[in-house]
Design a protein around this motif. Sequence first.
Motif: not given
Length: 72
Positions: A54-69
């Motif tokens: 679950m922690d990893e999923l949160v980190y990956l979601t943050v990174l994905k959002q940063k890349l999309e931005e």
Amino acid sequence: MKIEDEILANPVLREVQNLFENQTAKGLAKYGKTVNPSDYTTIEWIEHARQELMDELVYLTVLKQKLEEMQK
């Protein structure tokens, strides 16, 4: 070629090895020992792994959002 030579020759494998060594050192410093299968029941190990995922999923979601931005 020996496994050690393959690891030394491959930067990806060297990084993974370094990650394992650093994580092991952190565990030793914090808990005074490495992972021990008898520390938890099977169910407790599964729950621990689920929490880590679950922690990893949160980190990956943050990174994905940063890349999309960055792509906007």
